[in-house]
Motif scaffolding. Structure first.
Motif, PDB file in Angstrom:
ATOM      1  N   UNK A  75     -24.943 -32.571 -57.986  1.00 43.02           N
ATOM      2  CA  UNK A  75     -25.989 -32.663 -59.015  1.00 43.02           C
ATOM      3  C   UNK A  75     -25.958 -31.368 -59.823  1.00 43.02           C
ATOM      4  N   UNK A  76     -26.188 -31.479 -61.109  1.00 46.54           N
ATOM      5  CA  UNK A  76     -26.220 -30.270 -61.925  1.00 46.54           C
ATOM      6  C   UNK A  76     -27.017 -30.472 -63.191  1.00 46.54           C
ATOM      7  N   UNK A  77     -27.115 -29.368 -63.949  1.00 50.03           N
ATOM      8  CA  UNK A  77     -27.861 -29.414 -65.207  1.00 50.03           C
ATOM      9  C   UNK A  77     -26.887 -29.247 -66.371  1.00 50.03           C
ATOM     10  N   UNK A  78     -27.079 -30.057 -67.408  1.00 51.99           N
ATOM     11  CA  UNK A  78     -26.243 -29.912 -68.608  1.00 51.99           C
ATOM     12  C   UNK A  78     -26.732 -28.664 -69.333  1.00 51.99           C
ATOM     13  N   UNK A  79     -25.824 -27.671 -69.463  1.00 53.37           N
ATOM     14  CA  UNK A  79     -26.257 -26.408 -70.079  1.00 53.37           C
ATOM     15  C   UNK A  79     -25.773 -26.267 -71.518  1.00 53.37           C
ATOM     16  N   UNK A  80     -24.790 -27.084 -71.907  1.00 56.06           N
ATOM     17  CA  UNK A  80     -24.261 -27.030 -73.274  1.00 56.06           C
ATOM     18  C   UNK A  80     -23.682 -28.403 -73.547  1.00 56.06           C
ATOM     19  N   UNK A  81     -23.892 -28.944 -74.744  1.00 60.15           N
ATOM     20  CA  UNK A  81     -23.407 -30.312 -74.957  1.00 60.15           C
ATOM     21  C   UNK A  81     -23.001 -30.592 -76.394  1.00 60.15           C
ATOM     22  N   UNK A  82     -21.860 -31.273 -76.527  1.00 63.75           N
ATOM     23  CA  UNK A  82     -21.448 -31.843 -77.812  1.00 63.75           C
ATOM     24  C   UNK A  82     -21.351 -33.351 -77.620  1.00 63.75           C
ATOM     25  N   UNK A  83     -22.198 -33.886 -76.728  1.00 64.21           N
ATOM     26  CA  UNK A  83     -22.205 -35.317 -76.426  1.00 64.21           C
ATOM     27  C   UNK A  83     -23.670 -35.787 -76.421  1.00 64.21           C
ATOM     28  N   UNK A  84     -24.047 -36.608 -77.397  1.00 62.87           N
ATOM     29  CA  UNK A  84     -25.463 -36.995 -77.506  1.00 62.87           C
ATOM     30  C   UNK A  84     -25.981 -37.787 -76.304  1.00 62.87           C
TER      31      UNK A  84
END
Ligand code: NAP
Length: 329
Positions: A75-84
């Motif tokens: 399990x983790x947290x999304x910290x940066x995203x270029x995916x909506x």
């Protein structure tokens, strides 16, 4: 900025040892369109990891290759995203790797913010699907039948036993210590539990399952297997979920006799949880309801610190966990 990961440096010969993994420092990736970066917070340690280190090409997954980051889910947290679909700040579960940061993948699932990482890894992901699919779809349990589950104090086994109790079965758990057996009976409501390291196992099983065994949910293998198999009733079902006692043997133990399978009209079926992905929502719904009603509970064995991953995996094979083994970073 760099992050830590463990790569496989060599295949184990027999038992897992610390020196088969190398801790490395890797540069943080620059994201391309459609990608997202996940900071892993809770990683699951699983007996299956030993099978991913077997050099065979006919299993459900290819072996981890030398030099690759070791496979896992977590399990983790999304910290940066270029995916909506996976915005920064969302939490996900999926295939990660022994790594502090991972590039996300489209197969990851977004987690409801109200559900803890421990609950996801213990019930609402692969462990829950394994227990549910194996018992309900292969075991086809009927109220009043008797189920015996090995590895009963582990993550899958403890859930299988509680689910079977909730479905109205008599449940006997097999585990590796008196303390684990006490937990199964006193806390989880199993009808009986047997320490497979004690004596007179045939007699103990006959007393715990006086009407014989209808369903044998097999998680471990080992000498107890034959004892349970011999007490199966006609039309019994054997669910071969895992055989942890055999994962590091060069030559696995011999299986049961086909004569008994024939004469007692037994059904023996192996399976892999991911064969049943299409019933994931059903498993989550049924297990979620039982959890809300207090009919099932979970326990995690949590170890803190990324650097403890190799030692944690060895602990799993020594029976040092009760419930789901989680490493928190
Ligand atoms: N088919 C699938 O898709 C699938 C999915 C998940 C897991 N599995 C399998 O299900 C089994 C249980 O997995 P889990 O995640 O729930 O692990 P787990 O039970 O949480 O941990 C492993 C436990 O197995 C027991 N064990 C270790 N070595 C043993 C041995 N030589 N003989 C007997 N018991 C031994 C230990 O408990 P004791 O103290 O009781 O010995 C240990 O705590 C494993 O075989 C795993 O590979 C299969």
């Amino acid at each position: 900025m760099n992050y830590r990961a463990f790569k496989l440096s060599k295949y184990p010969q027999g038992k897992i040892t610390m020196d088969i993994f190398d801790q490395v420092s890797l540069p943080m990736p620059a994201l391309k369109e459609g990608e997202f970066l996940v900071k892993q917070t809770h990683m699951s340690l699983d007996p299956a990891m030993r099978t991913w280190l077997q050099e065979r090409d006919d299993s459900y997954m290819p072996p981890v290759q030398i030099g690759e980051v070791m496979r896992s889910y977590g399990v983790g947290e999304v910290v940066e995203s270029l995916n909506p679909r996976f915005p920064a700040g969302s939490r996900v579960v999926g295939v990660t790797g022994w790594s502090e940061y991972v590039l996300g993948n489209e197969e990851m699932t977004i987690i409801d913010p109200s559900v803890s990482a421990e609950a996801v890894l213990s019930i609402f992901y692969i462990t829950g699907l394994t227990a549910y699919a194996g018992l309900m779809k292969i075991g086809m349990p009927k109220k009043g039948e008797t189920l015996v589950v090995t590895g009963a104090a582990g993550s899958v086994g403890s859930l299988v036993g509680q689910l079977a109790k909730a479905e109205g079965l008599r449940v006997v758990g097999i585990a590796g210590s008196d303390e684990k057996c006490k937990w199964l009976v006193d806390e989880l409501g199993f009808d009986a539990a047997i320490n497979y390291k004690s004596d007179n196992l045939e007699a103990q099983l006959s007393a715990a399952a006086p009407n014989g065994v209808d369903i044998f949910y097999e998680n471990t293998g080992g000498p107890i297997q034959e004892i349970i198999f011999n007490q199966l009733n006609r039309f019994g079902r054997v669910i071969v979920c895992g055989v942890i006692a055999d994962y590091d043997s060069a030559i696995p133990a011999k299986g049961p006799s086909w004569v008994d399978i024939n004469l007692k009209s037994l059904r023996v079926q192996g399976f892999i949880a991911t064969d049943y992905l299409e019933i994931s929502d059903e498993a989550v719904s049924v297990l979620g309801n039982y959890l809300a009603q207090g009919k099932i509970q979970y326990k995690t064995h949590t170890v803190e610190g990324f650097e403890n991953l190799p030692e944690g995996l060895m602990m799993l094979f020594k029976g040092e966990n009760t419930g789901k083994f989680v490493v928190k970073f």
